[in-house]
Scaffold this active site. Structure first.
Site, short mmCIF file in Angstrom:
data_model
loop_
_atom_site.label_atom_id
_atom_site.label_comp_id
_atom_site.label_asym_id
_atom_site.label_seq_id
_atom_site.Cartn_x
_atom_site.Cartn_y
_atom_site.Cartn_z
N GLU A 102 8.92 -4.36 10.43
CA GLU A 102 9.62 -2.96 10.26
C GLU A 102 10.16 -2.35 11.35
OE1 GLU A 102 6.84 -1.26 7.19
OE2 GLU A 102 8.42 0.54 7.87
N GLU A 128 -1.95 -5.01 8.54
CA GLU A 128 -0.84 -4.92 9.52
C GLU A 128 -1.52 -5.26 10.24
OE1 GLU A 128 0.17 -0.45 8.49
OE2 GLU A 128 0.71 -1.22 6.72
N LYS A 176 -1.53 -8.90 3.08
CA LYS A 176 -0.72 -8.88 3.72
C LYS A 176 -1.89 -7.96 4.47
CE LYS A 176 2.36 -5.70 4.17
NZ LYS A 176 2.00 -5.41 5.31
N ASP A 191 0.98 -1.27 -0.26
CA ASP A 191 0.11 0.33 0.47
C ASP A 191 1.04 1.05 0.09
OD1 ASP A 191 1.17 0.18 2.24
OD2 ASP A 191 -1.23 0.23 3.38
N SER A 192 1.37 1.06 0.09
CA SER A 192 3.38 2.19 -0.18
C SER A 192 2.85 2.84 -1.67
CB SER A 192 4.18 1.78 0.11
OG SER A 192 4.93 0.85 -0.84
O1 KIV Z 1 3.79 -1.16 1.58
C1 KIV Z 1 4.66 -1.39 2.31
O2 KIV Z 1 5.09 -1.12 1.43
C2 KIV Z 1 4.51 -2.20 3.62
C3 KIV Z 1 6.20 -2.72 3.20
C4 KIV Z 1 7.19 -2.42 3.95
C5 KIV Z 1 6.55 -4.29 4.47
O3 KIV Z 1 4.56 -3.02 3.76
#
Ligand code: KIV
Length: 300
Positions: A196, A129, A127, A58-59
């Site tokens: 992280e 969080e 994934k 989601d980055s």
């Molecule tokens: O969204 C992302 O890039 C991440 C990584 C930092 C693991 O969650």
């Protein structure tokens, strides 16, 4: 018209990376390589580079969509990016990141969103969080048939609640809480967990309790693998760089240089050259001239 993506056979001889393969790598002590990708050309690049896991993180929100952080990105946006990555990948395991607000409310919401990532975008896994209640969401998704990767320590979707973008687990009590989150996710059936921004010494302690592959980002060297954001490791953006980022190329600079050189050549008329132009048989050109005349001659 622009040139279509070129095919290459660089991954032809590599078998797809499975969950079993990742567990095997962990058991053998072979480091696992994970990286983000958000579009088709970057998927082709990381495929050719031979990574093990590709995260459509989601980055993408701040790296390709221009949002200030990861919070605003939507499920629809993540599905569109994930589907583009899927079309460029053959070998690595592909993980789709569930965006903020798409899984927290209930198990039913989490399962429905996870199923969309698999059915509509072709993700192999998703994934999410956080520990605590999120471990229950992870359990529900796993039970519904979708492999889940957990994420503890600094969790950017809830960074405000964590006191900002800062390392987590820096006191014994907070480190114990990170361990609790990791164990809850492991017990819930996550096939892997991202750590992280955790002090390396804390990671060393937590690793003694872990039985699934742990992928670190700013969590020291004792994890089973490492992940970096593609735009960070290639320095596609300039500006703030987290402590844990190592830059392996200067692509942002190279992009500006390339476009600047193009602009200069257009302005100086050095581009396009004859090699960039299409030809026509001289007799056809003559026929054209005869048919339409010459504006310059007509005007004179
Ligand atoms: O969204 C992302 O890039 C991440 C990584 C930092 C693991 O969650």
């Amino acid at each position: 018209m622009s040139s279509p993506p070129r095919r290459d056979d660089s991954s032809a001889s590599r078998p797809p990376v499975t969950l079993m393969k990742l567990a095997e790598k962990r058991a053998l002590g072979e480091p696992i390589v994970m990286v983000t990708a958000y579009d088709h050309p970057s998927a082709k690049a990381v495929e050719a580079a031979g990574v093990d896991i590709v995260l459509v993180g989601d980055s993408a929100a701040n790296n390709v969509l221009g949002y200030p952080d990861t919070v605003p990105v939507t499920v629809e946006e993540m599905l569109m990016l994930s589907a583009a990555v899927r079309r460029g990948l053959e070998t690595p395991l592909m993980v789709g990141d569930l965006p903020f607000g798409s899984y927290e409310a209930s198990d039913a919401q989490a399962i429905a969103t996870a199923h969309r990532f698999v059915k509509e975008a072709g993700c192999d896994a998703v994934k999410l969080e956080g520990g605590g209640a999120m471990a229950e969401r992870a359990r529900a998704i796993v039970r519904a048939g979708v492999p889940v990767m957990g994420h503890v320590g600094l969790t950017p979707q809830t960074a405000t609640a964590l006191g900002g973008y800062r390392a987590q687990g820096r006191t014994a009590a907070r480190a114990k809480a990170v361990l609790g989150d990791a164990l809850a996710l492991q017990e819930a059936g996550c096939f892997s967990i991202v750590f992280e921004a955790i002090p390396a010494g804390v990671t060393d302690v937590i690793m003694e309790f872990m039985e699934v592959p742990v992928i670190g980002i700013g969590a020291g060297a004792s994890t089973d693998g490492q992940v970096l954001v593609l735009h960070d490791l290639l320095a596609i953006h300039t500006g703030f760089k987290p402590k844990f980022v190592k830059e392996y190329a200067a692509i942002g600079e190279a992009m500006v240089e390339g476009v600047r050189a193009y602009a200069e050549e257009v302005r100086s008329r050095a581009f396009p050259g004859p090699q960039h132009s299409y030809g026509i048989a001289p007799e056809e050109l003559q026929r054209l001239r005869a048919a339409v005349g010459s504006r310059r001659q007509t005007a004179a």
